[in-house]
Design a protein around this motif. Structure first.
Motif, short mmCIF file in Angstrom:
data_model
loop_
_atom_site.label_atom_id
_atom_site.label_comp_id
_atom_site.label_asym_id
_atom_site.label_seq_id
_atom_site.Cartn_x
_atom_site.Cartn_y
_atom_site.Cartn_z
N LEU A 149 34.16 2.49 29.87
CA LEU A 149 34.55 2.32 31.28
C LEU A 149 36.04 2.65 31.39
O LEU A 149 36.81 2.34 30.48
N PRO A 150 36.45 3.27 32.50
CA PRO A 150 37.87 3.64 32.63
C PRO A 150 38.82 2.45 32.50
O PRO A 150 39.90 2.55 31.95
N GLN A 151 38.37 1.28 32.99
CA GLN A 151 39.23 0.09 32.95
C GLN A 151 39.17 -0.64 31.60
O GLN A 151 39.69 -1.75 31.45
N GLY A 152 38.48 -0.04 30.64
CA GLY A 152 38.31 -0.69 29.33
C GLY A 152 36.92 -1.30 29.24
O GLY A 152 36.29 -1.58 30.25
N GLY A 153 36.46 -1.49 28.03
CA GLY A 153 35.10 -2.01 27.85
C GLY A 153 34.06 -0.90 27.99
O GLY A 153 34.41 0.29 28.05
N PHE A 154 32.81 -1.31 28.05
CA PHE A 154 31.71 -0.33 28.05
C PHE A 154 30.70 -0.68 29.13
O PHE A 154 30.62 -1.84 29.57
N VAL A 155 29.94 0.31 29.55
CA VAL A 155 28.89 0.07 30.55
C VAL A 155 27.91 -0.94 29.96
O VAL A 155 27.45 -0.77 28.83
N PRO A 156 27.60 -2.02 30.70
CA PRO A 156 26.71 -3.04 30.12
C PRO A 156 25.26 -2.57 30.00
O PRO A 156 24.82 -1.72 30.79
N GLN A 181 20.13 -1.68 35.80
CA GLN A 181 20.83 -0.92 36.84
C GLN A 181 21.69 0.19 36.22
O GLN A 181 21.84 1.25 36.83
N SER A 182 22.23 -0.02 35.01
CA SER A 182 23.00 1.05 34.36
C SER A 182 22.06 2.20 33.99
O SER A 182 22.38 3.38 34.20
N ALA A 183 20.89 1.84 33.41
CA ALA A 183 19.93 2.88 33.01
C ALA A 183 19.49 3.70 34.22
O ALA A 183 19.39 4.93 34.16
N HIS A 184 19.28 3.01 35.35
CA HIS A 184 18.87 3.67 36.59
C HIS A 184 19.96 4.64 37.07
O HIS A 184 19.68 5.81 37.37
#
Ligand SMILES: Cc1cc2nc3c(=O)[nH]c(=O)nc-3n(C[C@H](O)[C@H](O)[C@H](O)COP(=O)(O)OP(=O)(O)OC[C@H]3O[C@@H](n4cnc5c(N)ncnc54)[C@H](O)[C@@H]3O)c2cc1C
Length: 428
Positions: free
Chosen positions: A315-322, A326-329
């Protein structure tokens, strides 16, 4: 013709195959193949309902073959084994019957674009005794096994010196919390189907969490609201409790306490399947996820995308897409756009994760959560009927992506009719 292969027909992969099949496959603009190791698809967030018996997967599951026929793609039943990136070929394992008979030998499929959408499995962090004594909820087979064992325990109540069914769940994320509540709902139903002697006091659910609070990914007030609901139901909620071992008798905590349990479910963390670690010499992280660029192409091969739980997208703000449905979609929609762009030789788009919030269903008792997380910084708490409506709409959105509005509306009608015609609980 362009060959697009998608491996994994889950929340992300099946939506992508449907979209590409409708837009490209049907018009003969590309050859789309979906590969999955199972014959049918069941939306993974429903697994705790299958485990508790409140959902019959035989009714809700979708046949890949039937769906593929009406949406312009092909379906291949097989498990991915390896990728030969130089030859642009995937290797598929042989298909073996449960009795050990080989049905089909190993095979290969070639691709121009490959999309990895294999999801995740439970991570037991190599905790002693967990793989032997705990049940994971990674697929319908495991959920049905839990259901079967739970019904057996109810049958034994009052007989064979069994006076309580005790179930321990490790991990108070959405899966653990939702399953805890669903178990009390299914107990209420069980007692109305010839088990009149069973009541709430016959079930003991312990929800064990190493962190400070349950639902660690959600804001404090939502987590405390859910915590209170669980206590009201009778769940023994234990936070700040680290499990170091699972034995036949129950869970052993770091402090040496034994939490006795007849059945144990491990739902504390995920990882991508182990065989992805070295697959095709692609870049992976410490939990085997394929590392992707913002376009969702894997870092070392532009012809291979990864979406959903098996992808590690910064993710641009740090961390990763959970790792969420909804992320998979959202990732499936972006990859579809990027594949269309590739065919038209246009530039690719970058994925921007939008957090629409999280909702946790406490079965029929309550639904809590936060909506539009990134817009309101997760501060818009929802509860009750509104939350329940939005929670149900997540699954509806998945169905709309697969079947369109009209068929989804018809399916909802059938669900309503089934609620009258069919038992509230699966008892076999
Ligand atoms: C009980 C439970 C409740 C949840 N609740 C929520 C929720 O409320 N909200 C939310 O956003 N998320 C929730 N999640 C998480 C959500 O289910 C996942 O994030 C989502 O399903 C990931 O989608 P995916 O497409 O990456 O993988 P999946 O949906 O898991 O699909 C992966 C597919 O890959 C196939 N596959 C795996 N290995 C192979 C192989 N070797 N070869 C071929 N095919 C293979 C599998 O059969 C499967 O069909 C929940 C998860 C669980 C377990």
């Amino acid at each position: 013709m362009y060959k697009i292969v998608i491996v994994g027909g889950g929340a992300g992969g099946l939506e992508l195959a449907t979209k590409l099949g409708n837009k490209l496959g049907r018009k003969g603009k590309a050859h789309i193949t979906l590969v999955d190791k199972n014959h049918t698809h069941l939306w993974k967030p429903l697994l705790h309902e299958v485990a508790a018996g409140s959902l019959d997967d035989g009714i809700d599951a979708l046949s890949y073959r039937v769906h593929a026929k009406s949406h312009g793609f092909n379906f291949k039943l097989a498990a991915l084994k390896n990728i030969d990136r130089a030859a642009k070929i995937i290797q598929l394992d042989k298909i073996i019957d449960p009795d050990g008979t080989e049905i089909l030998p190993e095979s290969t499929l070639d691709y121009d674009i490959l999309v990895m959408a294999l999801g995740s499995v439970t991570n037991d962090f190599n905790t002693k005794g967990v793989s032997d004594n705990c049940i994971f909820l990674d697929n319908p087979q495991q959920a049905k096994r839990f259901h079967h064992l739970m019904l057996n325990k109810y049958l034994q109540l009052g007989v064979k010196e069994t006076n309580k069914v005790s179930i321990a769940i490790v991990g108070a994320g959405a899966t653990g919390v939702e399953l805890s509540a669903e178990l009390y709902n299914s107990l209420e139903q069980v007692s109305s189907y010839g088990f009149e002697h069973i009541n709430n006091t016959d079930l003991k659910v312990s929800l064990v969490e190493a962190g400070e609070k349950i639902l660690p990914a959600l804001p404090e007030r939502i987590s405390s609201s859910a915590h209170q609901e669980l206590l009201n139901l009778g769940v023994d909620v234990r936070t700040k409790t680290m499990v170091t071992e699972a034995t036949k008798a129950g869970l052993i905590t770091k402090d040496g306490e034994l939490i006795e349990a007849d059945l144990m479910v491990w739902a504390a963390g995920i990882k991508a399947p182990n065989f992805l670690k070295d697959i095709g010499r692609l870049e992976t992280n410490r939990i085997n996820q394929l590392v992707v660029k913002q376009t969702l192409q894997t870092t070392l091969d532009d012809n291979i995308y990864a979406i959903g739980d098996c992808a590690s997208c910064p993710l641009p703000q740090g961390g990763f897409v959970p790792p969420r449905a909804q992320s998979a979609h959202q990732m499936a929609s972006l990859v579809a756009k990027n594949i269309f762009a590739t065919l038209k030789q246009k530039p690719l788009r970058e994925y921007k994760y939008t957090d629409y919030g999280s909702l946790v269903s406490l079965s029929n008792y309550s639904t809590v959560g936060s909506l539009m997380g990134s817009l309101t910084k997760g501060s818009m708490k929802v509860e009750g009927s509104l939350a329940r409506l939005v929670y149900a709409s997540l699954y509806r959105m998945h169905k709309v992506a697969l079947h369109g509005y009209i068929k989804t509306a018809l399916m909802m009608l059938v669900e309503r009719i089934n609620r009258i015609l069919r038992p509230r609980l699966k008892l076999h």
